[in-house]
Design a protein around this motif. Structure first.
Motif, mmCIF file in Angstrom:
data_model
loop_
_atom_site.group_PDB
_atom_site.id
_atom_site.type_symbol
_atom_site.label_atom_id
_atom_site.label_comp_id
_atom_site.label_asym_id
_atom_site.label_seq_id
_atom_site.Cartn_x
_atom_site.Cartn_y
_atom_site.Cartn_z
ATOM 1 N N THR A 15 0.820 -1.205 0.000
ATOM 2 C CA THR A 15 0.000 0.000 0.000
ATOM 3 C C THR A 15 0.848 1.246 0.000
ATOM 4 N N GLU A 141 -9.216 -3.957 -9.762
ATOM 5 C CA GLU A 141 -8.490 -2.684 -9.873
ATOM 6 C C GLU A 141 -8.721 -2.061 -11.241
ATOM 7 N N ARG A 216 -8.511 4.323 -3.843
ATOM 8 C CA ARG A 216 -7.835 3.050 -3.558
ATOM 9 C C ARG A 216 -8.762 2.122 -2.774
ATOM 10 N N ARG A 337 -4.624 8.655 -11.766
ATOM 11 C CA ARG A 337 -4.843 7.214 -11.885
ATOM 12 C C ARG A 337 -5.217 6.833 -13.309
#
Length: 598
Positions: A15, A141, A216, A337
């Motif tokens: 992480t 993801e 996240r 992202r």
């Protein structure tokens, strides 16, 4: 393919590593790059800007009309003038409302098209990624970035540009109008601007950090749903008794998401609330200023009322500008992202000038082929040389992890070799377009994937223009037509998620039929009959024998009974070809193959 799955999976990032990378990328996201997303829509944005300027200009007329009503029409009891002024105020409101509708329609259209472009660009770029990317990336993801991240940017993309233009134009026009009425009172009204800008910048930094953390957590939530609520995931959880633990994991993730959403909404809210109080106090200060000895008598009642109306109207667009700045800064984490995926290097590239094989024969060669998976120290395939003439068959045998599936993946160009080359009819597969190579090389792997749609559409996935007769012919060749015909809706039967309506052997025969529908010159069968019982395997093998006539076939199998008739058999050990020959030759050599056959 076992090698791809096992060896291709890199170490899962921690992480802290991901957080540091995302923060670094968020700093690198430029507003210029975001602005380029709107470049194709310059005309529409120009129209919106014109509407905004016109609407703002009309809106500024209302206070002046109000001043005339209070200072002239009412005191002088001029009904004609009063009627015209009131009609003007109504007309201004009506035209402004109509312009607002047009502005919203154009701005929303532009925003949705930008969103569409982002979604399709990310999806198209991910389609170009190699198999290695997907083996080291969680499916949830990928889905989260396409849905949650791009969805989270929707309000910013669809409204930011127009909101900035509208609010900025309104602020400027209002400031000019206020100065025209009284520049002294204007200075008093604008004294709150510097602290408002400073507070907005602080709030924006807080929002950006929270937004990155929230996305996240959303990705982790998506991963939990993807892994736990698929058919395979549910089967695993039920047979392992892990349902309670999964519920606790999902609940904990959802609870963290609630906290992050609250923090995001409340970040700096008390600071902005203090600004609201300060703005609300300005009219009182203006009235006080108007009553001071130095200004007393210099301002008419109409001017004072019009000015306070303008000042009240200034608060909304000014706070809107500050809020847009906060939202835009916070959204940089989302853009980071998305741009991270758009900037991913393409490991297996489409050739710029592809070579066309008008009539491929299917002569396959591997010349000194070496391949090492990213993050692996040892080569999965090392110095493999194989020559498979058109219309002949090659069998690859060896223990699990010996490199058989990697060779198959290299032939289909799921990976590019790190050394050597794979050729078809003398042409490097890297010089063939993806569509041409897929038409030449057909792959049936041990892991069968069926779409959640009808049998007919699953087969047509290979060839959308295939006729029903061609579908049936391929199904008969794969020994699956009778099974399909016995279903309640025949070829229109829905196979269920991932094909769980069918047994393992039936799914593999459907996959075989789907590949045969493309009529490839080279067939790669990676444990294609591993889930079939002995009788069905023999039936499918007979079909393969018939279809292999004039076709190059590469077969990977643990059951040596399925490869006895191959023209060549290559024995792989730790990525190297240790033996090569026919079944009889290898038995006579009394080597590794003979030991496997014993």
């Amino acid at each position: 393919m076992e090698s791809t799955t096992d060896r291709g999976r890199g170490p899962r990032p921690t992480t802290s590593t991901v957080t540091a990378a995302e923060r670094a990328q968020a700093r690198d996201v430029s507003l210029r790059r975001i602005g380029r997303l709107f470049a194709p829509h310059r005309g529409a944005l120009a129209a919106v800007t014109a509407i905004i300027v016109l609407s703002s200009a009309l809106g500024m007329a209302a206070p002046f009309l109000l001043r005339e009503v209070i200072d002239v029409a009412l005191p002088e009891r001029d009904l004609r003038l009063l009627a015209w002024l009131v009609a003007g105020m109504v007309a201004v409101a009506a035209v402004t409302a109509a312009l607002g509708v047009a502005q919203t329609w154009i701005a929303t259209t532009v925003g949705q098209r930008v969103m569409h472009r982002l979604r399709t660009d990310v999806f198209r770029h991910l389609q170009r990624q190699s198999l290695a990317f997907f083996t080291r990336t969680r499916t949830g993801e990928v889905q989260s970035r396409i849905t949650n991240d791009i969805g989270g940017m929707q309000s910013v993309v669809t409204s930011t540009a127009t909101s900035v233009a509208a609010n900025l134009t309104t602020v400027v026009a209002t400031a000019v109008a206020m100065a025209a009425l009284s520049w002294q009172l204007s200075l008093v009204s604008l004294v709150v601007l510097p602290p408002a800008v400073v507070l907005a910048r602080r709030v924006a930094r807080m929002r950006r950090a929270i937004t990155a953390e929230r996305q996240r957590e959303l990705a982790d939530l998506n991963v939990t749903v993807e892994e736990s609520l698929s058919v395979s995931g549910v089967q695993l959880s039920k047979t392992m008794g892990a349902g309670g633990a999964l519920v606790e994991r999902f609940t904990a993730s959802s609870a963290r998401l609630i906290d992050l959403e609250l923090r995001s909404e409340l970040a700096g809210r008390w600071r902005m609330a203090s600004m609201s109080i300060l703005f609300a106090a300005i009219p009182a200060v203006i009235y006080l200023s108007a009553g001071l000895p130095m200004t007393a008598g210099r301002l008419s009642i109409g001017t004072l009322v019009a000015f306070t109306a303008l000042q009240a109207g200034l608060f909304r667009p000014l706070m809107g500008l500050l809020s847009v700045g906060v939202s835009l800064t916070a959204s940089l984490a989302l853009f980071a992202r998305i741009f991270e995926y758009l900037d991913l290097p393409v490991e297996v590239r489409e050739p710029e000038h592809p070579v066309r094989l008008a009539r491929p024969r299917g002569h396959l060669r591997l010349e000194g082929v070496t391949f090492t998976y990213p993050g692996s120290a040892a080569a999965a395939v090392a110095g493999v040389d194989l020559d498979v003439p058109a219309g002949t068959s090659l069998a690859l045998v060896g223990e699990t992890g010996s490199g058989k599936s990697t060779v198959a993946a290299l032939i289909a160009r799921l990976h590019d070799p790190t050394g050597g080359r794979v050729t078809v009819d003398g042409v490097d597969v890297r010089d063939l377009s993806f569509d041409d190579l897929a038409a030449i090389v057909g792959v049936v792997s041990q892991e069968t994937y069926l779409l959640h749609t009808t049998v007919r559409e699953n087969l047509r996935f290979a060839r959308p223009d295939a006729t029903d007769a061609e579908l049936e012919r391929a199904a008969r060749a794969a020994q699956i037509h009778d099974v399909i015909a016995a279903l309640p809706d025949g070829y229109d039967t829905v196979v269920g998620s991932r094909g769980h309506r069918f047994s393992g052997g039936e799914k593999q025969r459907l996959a075989i039929a789907r590949t045969l529908l493309r009529d490839p010159r080279i067939l790669v069968l990676d444990e294609a009959t591993s889930a079939l019982d002995t009788e069905t395997e023999r039936a499918v093998q007979r079909a393969f024998d018939t279809l292999a006539a004039g076709r190059t076939t590469v077969t990977i199998a643990h059951r040596l009974s399925t490869v006895r008739a191959a023209d060549q058999i290559a024995v792989l050990d730790h990525g190297r070809v240790t033996e090569l020959g026919s079944h009889e030759d290898l038995l006579g050599a009394a080597g590794r193959y003979a030991a496997l056959a014993a």
